[in-house]
Design a protein around this motif. Structure first.
Motif, PDB file in Angstrom:
ATOM      1  N   SER A   2      62.751  13.422  47.723  1.00 59.32           N
ATOM      2  CA  SER A   2      61.612  13.071  47.219  1.00 59.32           C
ATOM      3  C   SER A   2      61.075  11.789  48.184  1.00 59.32           C
ATOM      4  O   SER A   2      62.021  11.023  48.792  1.00 59.32           O
ATOM      5  CB  SER A   2      62.043  12.627  45.834  1.00 59.32           C
ATOM      6  OG  SER A   2      62.575  11.605  45.554  1.00 59.32           O
ATOM      7  N   LEU A   3      59.941  11.405  47.824  1.00 60.82           N
ATOM      8  CA  LEU A   3      59.321  10.340  48.819  1.00 60.82           C
ATOM      9  C   LEU A   3      60.102   8.991  48.356  1.00 60.82           C
ATOM     10  O   LEU A   3      60.206   8.157  48.806  1.00 60.82           O
ATOM     11  CB  LEU A   3      57.757  10.409  48.352  1.00 60.82           C
ATOM     12  CG  LEU A   3      56.950   9.192  49.118  1.00 60.82           C
ATOM     13  CD1 LEU A   3      57.235   9.127  50.748  1.00 60.82           C
ATOM     14  CD2 LEU A   3      55.442   9.483  48.818  1.00 60.82           C
ATOM     15  N   LYS A   4      60.081   8.974  46.795  1.00 58.73           N
ATOM     16  CA  LYS A   4      60.912   7.690  46.378  1.00 58.73           C
ATOM     17  C   LYS A   4      62.361   7.533  46.883  1.00 58.73           C
ATOM     18  O   LYS A   4      62.843   6.528  47.113  1.00 58.73           O
ATOM     19  CB  LYS A   4      61.009   7.779  44.702  1.00 58.73           C
ATOM     20  CG  LYS A   4      61.226   6.626  44.141  1.00 58.73           C
ATOM     21  CD  LYS A   4      61.447   6.946  42.741  1.00 58.73           C
ATOM     22  CE  LYS A   4      62.290   5.696  41.779  1.00 58.73           C
ATOM     23  NZ  LYS A   4      62.044   5.907  40.528  1.00 58.73           N
ATOM     24  N   ILE A  36      54.926   1.021  37.431  1.00 57.59           N
ATOM     25  CA  ILE A  36      54.077   2.065  36.666  1.00 57.59           C
ATOM     26  C   ILE A  36      55.055   2.882  35.964  1.00 57.59           C
ATOM     27  O   ILE A  36      54.849   3.482  34.919  1.00 57.59           O
ATOM     28  CB  ILE A  36      53.562   2.929  37.774  1.00 57.59           C
ATOM     29  CG1 ILE A  36      52.420   2.246  38.641  1.00 57.59           C
ATOM     30  CG2 ILE A  36      52.872   4.317  37.221  1.00 57.59           C
ATOM     31  CD1 ILE A  36      51.686   2.989  39.763  1.00 57.59           C
ATOM     32  N   GLU A  37      56.325   3.232  36.459  1.00 58.32           N
ATOM     33  CA  GLU A  37      57.295   4.061  35.613  1.00 58.32           C
ATOM     34  C   GLU A  37      57.797   3.336  34.499  1.00 58.32           C
ATOM     35  O   GLU A  37      57.731   3.780  33.121  1.00 58.32           O
ATOM     36  CB  GLU A  37      58.715   4.317  36.515  1.00 58.32           C
ATOM     37  CG  GLU A  37      58.276   5.032  37.592  1.00 58.32           C
ATOM     38  CD  GLU A  37      59.623   5.356  38.540  1.00 58.32           C
ATOM     39  OE1 GLU A  37      59.688   6.504  39.128  1.00 58.32           O
ATOM     40  OE2 GLU A  37      60.484   4.700  38.385  1.00 58.32           O
ATOM     41  N   ILE A  38      57.874   1.970  34.233  1.00 58.85           N
ATOM     42  CA  ILE A  38      58.281   1.085  33.254  1.00 58.85           C
ATOM     43  C   ILE A  38      56.880   1.138  32.259  1.00 58.85           C
ATOM     44  O   ILE A  38      57.293   1.309  31.142  1.00 58.85           O
ATOM     45  CB  ILE A  38      58.808  -0.284  33.606  1.00 58.85           C
ATOM     46  CG1 ILE A  38      59.938  -0.243  34.237  1.00 58.85           C
ATOM     47  CG2 ILE A  38      58.734  -1.180  32.292  1.00 58.85           C
ATOM     48  CD1 ILE A  38      60.488  -1.435  35.008  1.00 58.85           C
ATOM     49  N   ASP A  39      55.878   0.719  32.713  1.00 58.66           N
ATOM     50  CA  ASP A  39      54.694   0.768  31.841  1.00 58.66           C
ATOM     51  C   ASP A  39      54.451   2.127  31.061  1.00 58.66           C
ATOM     52  O   ASP A  39      54.220   2.074  29.959  1.00 58.66           O
ATOM     53  CB  ASP A  39      53.411   0.316  32.619  1.00 58.66           C
ATOM     54  CG  ASP A  39      53.510  -1.064  32.896  1.00 58.66           C
ATOM     55  OD1 ASP A  39      54.359  -2.013  32.561  1.00 58.66           O
ATOM     56  OD2 ASP A  39      52.586  -1.404  34.070  1.00 58.66           O
ATOM     57  N   ASN A  40      54.491   3.088  31.864  1.00 62.42           N
ATOM     58  CA  ASN A  40      54.224   4.291  31.302  1.00 62.42           C
ATOM     59  C   ASN A  40      55.461   5.326  30.834  1.00 62.42           C
ATOM     60  O   ASN A  40      55.139   6.521  30.263  1.00 62.42           O
ATOM     61  CB  ASN A  40      53.486   5.559  32.350  1.00 62.42           C
ATOM     62  CG  ASN A  40      52.282   4.691  32.770  1.00 62.42           C
ATOM     63  OD1 ASN A  40      51.517   3.928  32.008  1.00 62.42           O
ATOM     64  ND2 ASN A  40      51.688   5.024  33.947  1.00 62.42           N
ATOM     65  N   ASP A  46      56.525  12.949  43.365  1.00 58.81           N
ATOM     66  CA  ASP A  46      55.768  12.666  44.773  1.00 58.81           C
ATOM     67  C   ASP A  46      54.361  12.535  44.790  1.00 58.81           C
ATOM     68  O   ASP A  46      53.981  11.449  45.697  1.00 58.81           O
ATOM     69  CB  ASP A  46      56.349  13.995  45.695  1.00 58.81           C
ATOM     70  CG  ASP A  46      57.798  13.664  46.203  1.00 58.81           C
ATOM     71  OD1 ASP A  46      58.382  12.615  45.827  1.00 58.81           O
ATOM     72  OD2 ASP A  46      58.265  14.543  46.823  1.00 58.81           O
ATOM     73  N   ASP A  47      53.643  13.246  44.243  1.00 60.24           N
ATOM     74  CA  ASP A  47      52.145  13.092  44.120  1.00 60.24           C
ATOM     75  C   ASP A  47      51.830  11.694  43.584  1.00 60.24           C
ATOM     76  O   ASP A  47      51.106  11.236  43.971  1.00 60.24           O
ATOM     77  CB  ASP A  47      51.427  14.156  43.338  1.00 60.24           C
ATOM     78  CG  ASP A  47      51.480  15.552  43.896  1.00 60.24           C
ATOM     79  OD1 ASP A  47      51.913  15.636  45.139  1.00 60.24           O
ATOM     80  OD2 ASP A  47      51.553  16.760  43.425  1.00 60.24           O
ATOM     81  N   GLU A  48      52.459  11.306  42.542  1.00 57.44           N
ATOM     82  CA  GLU A  48      52.163  10.141  41.847  1.00 57.44           C
ATOM     83  C   GLU A  48      52.694   8.856  42.813  1.00 57.44           C
ATOM     84  O   GLU A  48      51.941   7.991  42.769  1.00 57.44           O
ATOM     85  CB  GLU A  48      52.796   9.921  40.612  1.00 57.44           C
ATOM     86  CG  GLU A  48      52.193  11.209  39.683  1.00 57.44           C
ATOM     87  CD  GLU A  48      52.805  11.272  38.173  1.00 57.44           C
ATOM     88  OE1 GLU A  48      52.409  11.591  37.089  1.00 57.44           O
ATOM     89  OE2 GLU A  48      54.141  11.078  38.141  1.00 57.44           O
ATOM     90  N   VAL A  49      53.688   8.896  43.309  1.00 61.84           N
ATOM     91  CA  VAL A  49      54.235   8.156  44.329  1.00 61.84           C
ATOM     92  C   VAL A  49      53.187   7.976  45.508  1.00 61.84           C
ATOM     93  O   VAL A  49      52.825   6.959  46.064  1.00 61.84           O
ATOM     94  CB  VAL A  49      55.681   8.282  44.686  1.00 61.84           C
ATOM     95  CG1 VAL A  49      56.363   7.435  45.996  1.00 61.84           C
ATOM     96  CG2 VAL A  49      56.764   8.253  43.804  1.00 61.84           C
ATOM     97  N   THR A  50      52.720   9.128  46.035  1.00 62.78           N
ATOM     98  CA  THR A  50      51.764   9.131  47.048  1.00 62.78           C
ATOM     99  C   THR A  50      50.642   8.539  46.518  1.00 62.78           C
ATOM    100  O   THR A  50      49.921   7.654  47.578  1.00 62.78           O
ATOM    101  CB  THR A  50      51.578  10.583  47.513  1.00 62.78           C
ATOM    102  OG1 THR A  50      52.696  11.225  47.745  1.00 62.78           O
ATOM    103  CG2 THR A  50      50.626  10.504  48.766  1.00 62.78           C
ATOM    104  N   ALA A  51      50.041   8.596  45.468  1.00 62.81           N
ATOM    105  CA  ALA A  51      49.117   7.773  45.061  1.00 62.81           C
ATOM    106  C   ALA A  51      49.119   6.400  44.907  1.00 62.81           C
ATOM    107  O   ALA A  51      48.172   5.700  45.388  1.00 62.81           O
ATOM    108  CB  ALA A  51      48.611   8.366  43.301  1.00 62.81           C
ATOM    109  N   VAL A  52      50.584   5.958  44.617  1.00 62.12           N
ATOM    110  CA  VAL A  52      50.628   4.554  44.713  1.00 62.12           C
ATOM    111  C   VAL A  52      50.571   4.137  46.191  1.00 62.12           C
ATOM    112  O   VAL A  52      50.009   2.906  46.436  1.00 62.12           O
ATOM    113  CB  VAL A  52      51.947   4.215  44.097  1.00 62.12           C
ATOM    114  CG1 VAL A  52      52.667   2.764  44.413  1.00 62.12           C
ATOM    115  CG2 VAL A  52      52.182   4.646  42.784  1.00 62.12           C
TER     116      VAL A  52
END
Length: 147
Positions: A2-4, A36-40, A46-52
């Motif tokens: 994964s990207l992370k 973002i992970e903690i807040d939500n 991967d798509d959400e990490v790419t958005a970051v």
């Protein structure tokens, strides 16, 4: 991988190499992802990490233009170095011919007739192009295609 996970591996490599700029940039990116992970209270895919990553790239580009307007080449150079590192984690960019082909396909499949259908076309393109091309340029090309 994964990207992370890739980012975490790159962080370890940068630590071993004592590359302070790379390490700082990757840490900043991982911190933004973690925030973002903690807040939500979710695990980002991967798509959400790419958005970051895309958001961070956009912030760097804005900062570079602001620093250059203020004649602060020293700060602009730091941002440019971070931008280069961040772009390594984006998907492979599309060529202009690939973008034009995708736009033509989206216009044809949506049945767009004019500028009022631009939202439909952009919605179709979003999933294929996001992170792989500048959406501002894509928007201009879609306007030209619909005009």
């Amino acid at each position: 991988m994964s990207l992370k996970a890739r980012l975490q591996e790159e962080q370890k490599i940068a630590m071993r190499a004592k590359d302070k700029v790379r390490l700082g940039t990757i840490r900043m990116l991982l911190a933004a992802i973690k925030q973002i992970e903690i807040d939500n209270r979710v695990e980002l895919n991967d798509d959400e990490v790419t958005a970051v990553v895309i958001k961070s790239v956009k912030q760097r580009k804005d900062s570079i233009s602001q620093f250059e307007k203020a004649n602060r080449a020293d700060l602009a150079d730091v941002e440019k170095a971070e931008l280069e590192i961040l772009q390594e984690f984006l998907p492979q960019p599309l060529t202009s011919d690939e973008v034009k082909t995708l736009i033509e396909q989206a216009i044809a499949s949506s049945g767009a007739k004019g500028m009022q259908d631009m939202g439909k076309v952009m919605g179709l393109l979003q999933k294929d192009i996001k992170g792989r091309a500048d959406m501002g340029e894509v928007s201009a090309l879609v306007k030209a295609g619909l005009a």
